[in-house]
Design an enzyme around this catalytic site. Structure first.
Site, PDB file in Angstrom:
ATOM      1  NE  ARG A  51      -4.322  -1.908   1.472  1.00 25.12           N
ATOM      2  CZ  ARG A  51      -5.202  -1.559   2.189  1.00 25.12           C
ATOM      3  NH1 ARG A  51      -5.365  -0.697   3.036  1.00 25.12           N
ATOM      4  NH2 ARG A  51      -6.200  -2.730   2.158  1.00 25.12           N
ATOM      5  CG  ASP A 160     -14.038   7.687   5.320  1.00 23.75           C
ATOM      6  OD1 ASP A 160     -14.731   6.709   5.350  1.00 23.75           O
ATOM      7  OD2 ASP A 160     -12.749   7.821   5.274  1.00 23.75           O
TER       8      ASP A 160
END
Ligand SMILES: C[S@@+](CC[C@H](N)C(=O)[O-])C[C@H]1O[C@@H](n2cnc3c(N)ncnc32)[C@H](O)[C@@H]1O
Length: 295
Positions: A51, A160
């Site tokens: 990632r 978020d």
């Protein structure tokens, strides 16, 4: 001592472009816990590598040690946000866990929509909204029972930690295939083709108008003062350790109106003092008890 030093310098991912040592992994794990509440314990070196390697490459750095030093430096705030975004899991879909939307439609909305028509203030919260399918599914459920809801004081707050997913939600543009779980009647009424040859669909103004996207860290400070009649907190606490989960449920309770609904993810459970304030009302579905206070 020398042997220990050697171990901490050894790269955890074989034949990799950049070295990732156990010390780098410990730094990244510590930062993610402190800044986002996310527990990477179990040291998933391959996941962290896959990632973040593109960030290390993009910044022209030579190793994860350099990357950690950069994130921790005085000028590392922006990259810290990128790191959190890269390490969070954003998987979501329209009408995920459909029983929650059935419960909302059948047990919660009839009363709320009557209140809205009488001039009441209706607020729902999608607290880890990812790229928008969850809050838009809430909005579509509302429009299904009250097609003119956007004319009333009805709003969904969608929050978020990751600004990239919030931008997607705000734009309201999705591949047609992503809309498959949306019943055809709702799809036709509340989405339109983008007309740019991409085959993508855009949420119409009325649908987008019901949802406000904002950045909010669930373990940071919250600006909201008013209460919500329903909170969706789904598939996010699984990434938190148990203390962080308990603290989060407790913080949510004062924001949930009496008899308000709380929906959580299929593999999650409410823990700690908040548990006593909630009555079970279906699969991973709770209602705030009347007259309950946190001890
Ligand atoms: C797996 S998605 C779940 C999306 C949606 N609730 C659902 O169930 O489909 C988890 C989301 O939680 C967000 N997240 C992770 N840590 C967070 C935090 N500390 N504060 C706010 N959001 C967070 C991630 O950015 C991600 O978009």
């Amino acid at each position: 001592m020398t042997a220990q030093l050697e171990v901490s310098k050894a790269t955890l991912v074989e034949n990799a472009e950049f070295s990732l040592t156990s010390r780098d992994l410990a730094v990244i794990t510590r930062i993610m816990l402190k800044e986002a509440g996310i527990s990477l314990s179990g040291a998933k070196a391959n996941l962290v590598y896959s990632r973040l390697a593109k960030r290390v490459r993009k910044l022209g750095l030579g190793s994860f040690s350099e990357y950690c030093a950069m994130v921790e430096s005085d000028t590392g705030t922006q990259e810290l946000g990128e790191m959190i975004a890269a390490l969070t899991t954003n998987v979501t879909r329209f009408f995920r866990e459909p029983h929650h939307f059935e419960h909302l439609r059948e047990k919660v909305l009839p009363g709320l929509m009557a209140q809205a028509r009488a001039g009441g203030r209706i607020r729902l919260w999608s607290s880890a909204c990812s790229s928008g399918p969850e809050p838009y599914s809430m909005a579509l459920t509302i429009l299904n029972v009250m097609p003119d809801a956007y004319r009333y004081d009805v709003k969904i707050l969608a929050t978020d930690i990751d600004p990239n997913v919030l931008a997607t939600g705000e734009a309201g543009i999705y591949e047609e295939s992503a809309l498959e779980p949306v019943p055809m009647g709702l799809r036709k009424t509340w989405f339109s083709p983008l007309n740019d040859g991409s085959g993508r669909m855009r949420a119409n103004d009325e649908l987008r108008g019901l949802v406000s996207f904002r950045k909010l860290n669930l373990i940071g400070s919250w600006p909201m003062r008013g209460k919500f009649q329903a909170i969706f907190c789904r598939n996010v606490v699984i990434y938190f350790d148990s203390d962080t989960q308990e603290a989060l449920w407790s913080r949510m309770m004062p924001l949930l109106e009496e008899n308000g609904a709380l929906y959580i993810g299929h593999s999650e459970r409410v823990s700690g003092p908040a548990e006593a304030l909630l009555a079970n009302d279906g699969i991973t579905t709770y209602r705030r008890r009347r007259n309950g206070e946190l001890k």
